[in-house]
Design an enzyme around this catalytic site. Structure first.
Site, PDB file in Angstrom:
ATOM      1  CB  CYS A  89      -0.916   0.007   1.222  1.00 47.07           C
ATOM      2  SG  CYS A  89      -1.966   1.471   1.339  1.00 47.07           S
ATOM      3  CG  HIS A 221      -6.840  -2.161  -5.720  1.00 43.53           C
ATOM      4  ND1 HIS A 221      -6.688  -3.460  -5.279  1.00 43.53           N
ATOM      5  CD2 HIS A 221      -6.598  -1.371  -4.652  1.00 43.53           C
ATOM      6  CE1 HIS A 221      -6.381  -3.454  -3.997  1.00 43.53           C
ATOM      7  NE2 HIS A 221      -6.325  -2.201  -3.588  1.00 43.53           N
ATOM      8  CG  ASP A 247      -6.114   6.366  -2.168  1.00 43.87           C
ATOM      9  OD1 ASP A 247      -5.938   7.370  -1.458  1.00 43.87           O
ATOM     10  OD2 ASP A 247      -5.319   5.420  -2.202  1.00 43.87           O
ATOM     11  N   GLY A 252      -0.852   5.168  -4.141  1.00 45.05           N
ATOM     12  CA  GLY A 252       0.557   4.822  -4.310  1.00 45.05           C
ATOM     13  C   GLY A 252       0.775   3.660  -5.251  1.00 45.05           C
ATOM     14  CB  THR A 253      -0.246   0.086  -5.234  1.00 45.86           C
ATOM     15  OG1 THR A 253      -1.617   0.241  -4.843  1.00 45.86           O
ATOM     16  CG2 THR A 253       0.584  -0.286  -4.012  1.00 45.86           C
TER      17      THR A 253
END
Length: 331
Positions: A89, A221, A247, A252-253
């Site tokens: 994450c 995701h 988010d 980030g990912t």
């Protein structure tokens, strides 16, 4: 049973990160990927108690840190989120690193670099500190790659949609504006609804597996990508995770997967920067640091420049006499 968990809450460019600093479950001294599996099997109720309502909410994310197993890391981490225990994450790493350093919970072996053992592999975080405050960090993420191009799925309410599948620590469906989706000028609630439908369609069409760790698989995701509205960034995105979470950071990912997708399509090169903006206007400064070979996939090692802030201390009680001690979600 009444369990007390001490947390330090933070946010990374807007996305909440709850760091468990005391009261997390004891796990055997094994590689963190194996400890993650033990946590999922035996202690997942702690995750749901801390992440779900009434102690958390639908956007909650967090981390529990442990002594590292690897000799080249300063700390190991199990990521806990509403969506489960993720292999990696980005926002969680940024928030966790800021908490660990500002609160003096870890002393890095190499000044200026914090090395973390994550289930997806080692990641390094460089940081700037002024007056005891971490002003900025740069996360050097795990190798990322474009897995599949032009996967066409039928999405309820949209019709045919073409997506790419990319990995940036988690697998993502990457969606760009096209005939049946004009872009991000829509309410966040509509993005959530479309994401739920998209994930079902993608899961029925493709089941990607990481070539170096078959425990990392499946598309859970989505990252919806568009142009930045004010031209202050190179693009913007909305990252969907869990059952109904968008988010608040650029992801980030998700940003790492976006960089890998753009590289895989020949639209970015090694050394290029890509500033990715969130729906609330915060920015991750992405960079393609170097090329990486991940099994049969030609990918990249991405980095992300960002910041986080500590928001407070939180002592949480988990009492089995509370009928809702494991937490709940409304679906």
């Amino acid at each position: 049973m009444k369990k007390t968990v001490f947390c330090i809450d933070s946010h990374a460019c807007g996305n909440p990160v709850r760091v468990v600093a005391g009261g997390g479950p004891l796990l055997p001294h094994l590689p963190i990927a194996e400890r993650r599996a033990i946590f999922q099997r035996d202690h997942d109720w702690i995750r749901t108690a801390l992440m779900f309502e009434p102690r958390g909410h639908d956007i909650m994310s967090g981390a529990i840190f442990y002594a590292p197993f690897r000799d080249d890391c300063d700390v190991a981490v199990v990521f806990i989120e509403v969506s489960g225990c993720l292999p990696m994450c980005g926002a969680g790493t940024i928030g966790l690193s800021t908490v660990l350093l500002e609160e003096g919970l870890v002393t890095p072996r190499v000044p200026g670099i914090l090395s973390l053992e994550t289930p997806a592999g080692r990641v390094d975080v460089s940081y700037e500190i002024e007056g005891g405050r971490i002003t900025s960090v740069r996360l050097f993420n795990v190798p990322s790659f474009l897995h599949s191009k032009d996967v066409t799925v039928e999405v309820e309410g949209l019709g045919p949609l073409t997506v790419d599948i990319a990995y940036g620590g988690n697998f993502y469906a990457v969606i760009e504006p096209q005939k049946n989706w004009a872009g991000l000028d829509m309410p966040a609630s509509e993005i959530v609804l479309l994401s739920q439908r998209l994930r079902r369609a993608v899961s029925a069409a493709i089941d990607p597996v990481h070539p170096q760790d078959d425990r990392i698989r499946g598309v859970h995701h989505a990252i919806w990508c568009d142009d930045a509205p004010k031209g202050m960034a190179d693009g913007r995105s909305a990252v969907f995770y869990g059952d109904k979470a968008i988010d608040r950071s650029p992801g980030g990912t998700g940003t790492s997967a976006r960089l890998a997708q753009l590289y895989g399509r020949g639209r970015l090169n090694i050394g290029d920067n890509f500033r990715n903006e969130s729906l609330i206007g915060t920015v991750f400064d992405g960079k393609l640091e170097e090329a990486a070979q991940i099994g049969p996939y030609a990918g990249i090692r991405p980095s992300l420049g960002a910041w986080a802030r500590v928001t407070g201390y939180n002592t949480i009680f988990i009492d089995e006499h509370d009928p809702l001690y494991r937490g709940f979600q409304i679906t």
